[in-house]
Design an enzyme around this catalytic site. Sequence first.
Site, PDB file in Angstrom:
ATOM      1  N   GLY A 294       0.835  -1.194   0.000  1.00 17.04           N
ATOM      2  CA  GLY A 294       0.000   0.000   0.000  1.00 17.04           C
ATOM      3  C   GLY A 294       0.868   1.241   0.000  1.00 17.04           C
ATOM      4  O   GLY A 294       0.527   2.249   0.623  1.00 17.04           O
TER       5      GLY A 294
ATOM      6  N   GLY B   1       1.680   3.437  -2.274  1.00 12.76           N
ATOM      7  CA  GLY B   1       1.478   4.512  -3.231  1.00 12.76           C
ATOM      8  C   GLY B   1       0.867   5.764  -2.665  1.00 12.76           C
ATOM      9  O   GLY B   1       1.078   6.860  -3.203  1.00 12.76           O
TER      10      GLY B   1
ATOM     11  N   ASP C 113      -1.777  -7.198  -6.176  1.00  8.62           N
ATOM     12  CA  ASP C 113      -2.513  -7.422  -4.933  1.00  8.62           C
ATOM     13  C   ASP C 113      -1.546  -7.892  -3.847  1.00  8.62           C
ATOM     14  O   ASP C 113      -0.914  -8.940  -3.976  1.00  8.62           O
ATOM     15  CB  ASP C 113      -3.585  -8.478  -5.192  1.00  8.62           C
ATOM     16  CG  ASP C 113      -4.427  -8.800  -3.967  1.00  8.62           C
ATOM     17  OD1 ASP C 113      -4.156  -8.252  -2.882  1.00  8.62           O
ATOM     18  OD2 ASP C 113      -5.358  -9.615  -4.110  1.00  8.62           O
TER      19      ASP C 113
ATOM     20  N   SER D 163      -5.614  -0.447  13.278  1.00  2.90           N
ATOM     21  CA  SER D 163      -6.489   0.713  13.403  1.00  2.90           C
ATOM     22  C   SER D 163      -7.014   0.779  14.824  1.00  2.90           C
ATOM     23  O   SER D 163      -7.119  -0.250  15.504  1.00  2.90           O
ATOM     24  CB  SER D 163      -7.666   0.586  12.431  1.00  2.90           C
ATOM     25  OG  SER D 163      -8.668   1.559  12.696  1.00  2.90           O
TER      26      SER D 163
ATOM     27  N   TYR E  95     -14.147  -4.787   8.617  1.00  8.87           N
ATOM     28  CA  TYR E  95     -12.898  -4.057   8.835  1.00  8.87           C
ATOM     29  C   TYR E  95     -12.431  -4.191  10.283  1.00  8.87           C
ATOM     30  O   TYR E  95     -11.265  -4.476  10.554  1.00  8.87           O
ATOM     31  CB  TYR E  95     -13.100  -2.585   8.469  1.00  8.87           C
ATOM     32  CG  TYR E  95     -11.835  -1.757   8.468  1.00  8.87           C
ATOM     33  CD1 TYR E  95     -10.948  -1.818   7.402  1.00  8.87           C
ATOM     34  CD2 TYR E  95     -11.540  -0.901   9.524  1.00  8.87           C
ATOM     35  CE1 TYR E  95      -9.791  -1.051   7.385  1.00  8.87           C
ATOM     36  CE2 TYR E  95     -10.393  -0.133   9.520  1.00  8.87           C
ATOM     37  CZ  TYR E  95      -9.519  -0.204   8.448  1.00  8.87           C
ATOM     38  OH  TYR E  95      -8.368   0.556   8.449  1.00  8.87           O
TER      39      TYR E  95
ATOM     40  N   THR F 206     -13.190  -6.537  12.425  1.00  9.05           N
ATOM     41  CA  THR F 206     -12.811  -7.922  12.683  1.00  9.05           C
ATOM     42  C   THR F 206     -11.432  -8.222  12.106  1.00  9.05           C
ATOM     43  O   THR F 206     -10.594  -8.861  12.769  1.00  9.05           O
ATOM     44  CB  THR F 206     -13.856  -8.880  12.089  1.00  9.05           C
ATOM     45  OG1 THR F 206     -15.139  -8.557  12.634  1.00  9.05           O
ATOM     46  CG2 THR F 206     -13.526 -10.317  12.402  1.00  9.05           C
ATOM     47  N   ALA F 207     -11.179  -7.779  10.890  1.00  5.30           N
ATOM     48  CA  ALA F 207      -9.885  -8.030  10.248  1.00  5.30           C
ATOM     49  C   ALA F 207      -8.760  -7.353  11.015  1.00  5.30           C
ATOM     50  O   ALA F 207      -7.696  -7.948  11.250  1.00  5.30           O
ATOM     51  CB  ALA F 207      -9.910  -7.551   8.805  1.00  5.30           C
ATOM     52  N   LYS F 208      -8.974  -6.115  11.418  1.00  4.13           N
ATOM     53  CA  LYS F 208      -7.905  -5.393  12.117  1.00  4.13           C
ATOM     54  C   LYS F 208      -7.625  -6.018  13.485  1.00  4.13           C
ATOM     55  O   LYS F 208      -6.465  -6.084  13.920  1.00  4.13           O
ATOM     56  CB  LYS F 208      -8.276  -3.915  12.259  1.00  4.13           C
ATOM     57  CG  LYS F 208      -8.273  -3.146  10.941  1.00  4.13           C
ATOM     58  CD  LYS F 208      -6.911  -3.177  10.271  1.00  4.13           C
ATOM     59  CE  LYS F 208      -6.840  -2.277   9.055  1.00  4.13           C
ATOM     60  NZ  LYS F 208      -5.525  -2.321   8.380  1.00  4.13           N
TER      61      LYS F 208
END
Length: 261
Positions: free
Chosen positions: A9, A11, A57, A136, A149, A151-153
């Site tokens: 990420g 960029g 990806d 986050s 989001y 849950t993933a973090k």
Amino acid sequence: MADSFVVTGGGRGIGRAVVERLLADGGHVVAVELDAAALAWTRSHPAGTRVRVVTGDAGDEAVAERAADLAQEAGTLTGWVNNAAVFRDASLHTAPAKEVMDLIAVNLGAPLAGCATAVRRFLAAGTGGAIVNVTSHQARQAVPGCTPYVTAKAAIEGLTRALAVEYGPRGVRVNAVAPGSVRTERYDEFLDQQGPEGAAHIEAEMARLHPLGRVAQAEEVAAAIVHLLSDEASFINGATVPVDGGRSVLAHDPEAYEPPS
């Protein structure tokens, strides 16, 4: 050999700020980005060949391996930053469970692939290294409507701890940073969409949420990430460092009062 790093990420936003900071410190950096247009700035960068790019990806292990190859061609791979994220959400009462799981996988898969590649390369080289995962404040402070989001973090913070204890004895440190709100291109676009009055209201609310009275600059988050990658953080392992201006420790309460000056 010079130190080299991979930043996913890389960029825009926090990722670009990390790339810029590492380049300023003399490192070689491979920036991984799904959107090729977001990497256009690297073509005329003063660092020249010290910044290289991989378009693809970050959750694809082949992409991660390509980034690792380029980093090791440039120097000794010493650090890996898993910053890539996708901001798409769904609620359980309106979306099938599989859709929610797929959205969780999008944001968990990229750091998992990055960690796997980095760990393997560090161990094979025998050099050790440092990984920083960008999570986050939402990992611990859930925001309504953001279940995938959040849950993933939270899972990424668990992954950080698991890898820290498994690979710490082999010279690999794994930490995370948990930003609050950050002024990035995405944040500014969001404000623009609200119109002047709406943007002013959001900015006032953000000042209220962050005890420092504002959102972070991407460079401030990058500074914490680069510190965790450095030898100065050599005994920090398995930590999640809030970079949120105090947002995660602030409690709004009806009994609160303004202390006298």
